[in-house]
Scaffold this active site. Structure first.
Site, PDB file in Angstrom:
ATOM      1  N   TRP A 101       0.824  -1.209   0.000  1.00 14.96           N
ATOM      2  CA  TRP A 101       0.000   0.000   0.000  1.00 14.96           C
ATOM      3  C   TRP A 101       0.853   1.251   0.000  1.00 14.96           C
ATOM      4  O   TRP A 101       0.512   2.251  -0.625  1.00 14.96           O
ATOM      5  CB  TRP A 101      -0.954   0.004   1.204  1.00 14.96           C
ATOM      6  CG  TRP A 101      -1.929  -1.128   1.166  1.00 14.96           C
ATOM      7  CD1 TRP A 101      -1.972  -2.200   2.017  1.00 14.96           C
ATOM      8  CD2 TRP A 101      -2.999  -1.336   0.226  1.00 14.96           C
ATOM      9  NE1 TRP A 101      -2.999  -3.042   1.666  1.00 14.96           N
ATOM     10  CE2 TRP A 101      -3.643  -2.543   0.571  1.00 14.96           C
ATOM     11  CE3 TRP A 101      -3.470  -0.612  -0.872  1.00 14.96           C
ATOM     12  CZ2 TRP A 101      -4.729  -3.052  -0.132  1.00 14.96           C
ATOM     13  CZ3 TRP A 101      -4.559  -1.116  -1.574  1.00 14.96           C
ATOM     14  CH2 TRP A 101      -5.168  -2.315  -1.201  1.00 14.96           C
ATOM     15  N   ASP A 173      -0.825   6.886   6.571  1.00 11.88           N
ATOM     16  CA  ASP A 173      -1.888   5.935   6.268  1.00 11.88           C
ATOM     17  C   ASP A 173      -1.950   5.000   7.473  1.00 11.88           C
ATOM     18  O   ASP A 173      -1.020   4.232   7.709  1.00 11.88           O
ATOM     19  CB  ASP A 173      -1.527   5.173   4.980  1.00 11.88           C
ATOM     20  CG  ASP A 173      -2.483   4.014   4.688  1.00 11.88           C
ATOM     21  OD1 ASP A 173      -3.346   3.706   5.532  1.00 11.88           O
ATOM     22  OD2 ASP A 173      -2.352   3.416   3.603  1.00 11.88           O
ATOM     23  N   LYS A 197     -11.030  -1.886   8.678  1.00 14.71           N
ATOM     24  CA  LYS A 197     -10.163  -2.802   9.420  1.00 14.71           C
ATOM     25  C   LYS A 197     -10.402  -2.699  10.927  1.00 14.71           C
ATOM     26  O   LYS A 197     -10.793  -3.657  11.555  1.00 14.71           O
ATOM     27  CB  LYS A 197      -8.710  -2.563   9.050  1.00 14.71           C
ATOM     28  CG  LYS A 197      -8.400  -3.234   7.707  1.00 14.71           C
ATOM     29  CD  LYS A 197      -7.638  -2.418   6.750  1.00 14.71           C
ATOM     30  CE  LYS A 197      -7.702  -3.041   5.361  1.00 14.71           C
ATOM     31  NZ  LYS A 197      -7.018  -2.218   4.369  1.00 14.71           N
TER      32      LYS A 197
END
Ligand SMILES: *Cc1c(COP(=O)(O)O)cnc(C)c1O
Length: 362
Positions: A101, A173, A197
């Site tokens: 990511w 992030d 999540k």
């Protein structure tokens, strides 16, 4: 029968959250209609919305300089929105490339403007097994910001301490470890996380941003892509994903009732200790590729002695009601996600299964 769900995202939600949503699905708080059916401009939804912004700010310990935002489009939209807003012509942004990511975030910035990898921890096989050492992270002192991924969901590594940026604005992030532990939010210019999540269902990102930093952002953007517009509109510039926001609200209340970020850290540390302890104890059978000091408390990656046994492990686990343990295709093996909703008992059940499987197949 509900299974134990170790999926990486969308992921397990706390059972009390699902039960509450079920209980009030048809009639939200005596209003006679579902929260799904309420107008996003009505007072009933407005209370839900404001409570999410307030609870998120409270649980994150946001200083007065920072505001919370809700934006649709998940983390991937933030990969684009961040450089579109905060990377101006003539500037360059730094990215710590520590995983899948993190690399996507970096590549998206390159489409918008100038960006540089402040580190790249990929091994020759393309896999990431550690967080960079301080001397490997080469930060451009003039960078518009340094972007880090606090937890690398696919490779199972996590920053245990924040890098010293020497004044360069820090952006994170935090998709896969937000509110899993306390962080000093004042150290960040901007934090973003998809909710699916640790905070609730898919459908939105929660953002914490320093308003002073935003004053230097670009303003010549389409409204929908502008942080300033969302801020000004209290995150109701257009129809928000109202049901997802409501569910995030239930989960934030659950986090608060369970001790907030500090309570989550205690719970998450106990779970991670048990799982990594089991892997290390059975080290003749299981192997964890990540360096010990970089191990993630949220996503534990491990392998058995062969890909065939990995497959069998996943299939046997499924038969015993343990779901979602297969690793991401770019990392292989198994990945067990230990987000906030997972209980210590869930991990105990997994540990017992791991012991039995190693005895049977080792
Ligand atoms: C899951 C994840 C993403 C992608 O999130 P989307 O909401 O699917 O865009 C980005 N970064 C990290 C660290 C993630 O774990």
């Amino acid at each position: 029968m509900r299974k134990i769900n170790f999926n990486a995202g969308p992921a397990a939600l706390p059972l009390p959250v699902l039960e509450q949503a079920q209980k009030e699905l048809l009639d939200f708080k005596g209003t006679g209609i579902s929260i799904l059916e309420h107008s996003h401009r009505g007072k009933d939804y407005d209370l839900v919305h404001e409570e999410v912004l307030a609870l998120f700010s409270e649980l994150m310990g946001l200083p007065k300089s920072h505001s919370a935002l809700i934006v649709q489009g998940g983390a991937s939209l933030q990969f684009a929105m961040l450089p579109m807003n905060c990377l101006r012509a003539g500037q360059s942004a730094d990215y710590a490339v520590t995983g899948h990511w993190a690399r996507l975030a970096y590549e998206e910035a390159l489409r918008v403007g100038a960006a540089r990898a402040a580190c790249d921890t990929a091994g020759l096989d393309g896999k990431h097994t550690r967080i960079p050492r301080p001397d490997e992270l080469l930060i451009d002192p003039k960078a518009a910001y340094l972007h880090i991924t606090t937890n690398n969901t696919i490779f199972g590594t996590q920053w245990r301490t924040l890098p010293d940026t020497k004044g360069v604005p820090l952006v994170a992030d935090m998709c896969s470890d937000i509110l899993s532990r306390p962080v000093d939010a004042s150290k960040f210019a901007l934090i973003y996380a998809g909710a699916q999540k640790n905070l609730g269902p898919a459908g939105l990102a929660l953002i914490a941003v320093n308003r002073d930093w935003l004053k230097t952002a670009r303003t010549d953007l389409p409204d929908i892509l502008s942080y300033a517009v969302h801020l000004e509109a209290r995150s109701i510039y257009h129809t928000p994903p109202t049901f997802a926001v409501y569910l995030v609200g239930l989960q934030l209340k659950w986090i608060k009732a369970n001790g907030g970020a500090a309570g989550m850290e205690k719970r998450n540390s106990a779970k991670a200790e048990l799982l990594y302890g089991t892997i290390d104890r059975l080290k003749d059978f299981y192997r964890a590729p990540v360096e010990k000091t970089s191990r993630s408390q949220m996503n534990a990656v491990f392998h058995t002695p062969s890909p065939e046994l990995d497959d069998l492990f996943c299939a046997d686990a499924e038969k015993e009601g343990i779901a979602g343990v297969r690793g991401h295709r770019s990392a292989g093996g198994m990945r067990v996600s230990l987000y906030n909703a997972i209980t210590l008992d869930d991990v105990r059940t997994l540990a017992v299964f791991m012991d039995a499987f190693a005895k049977r197949r080792g």
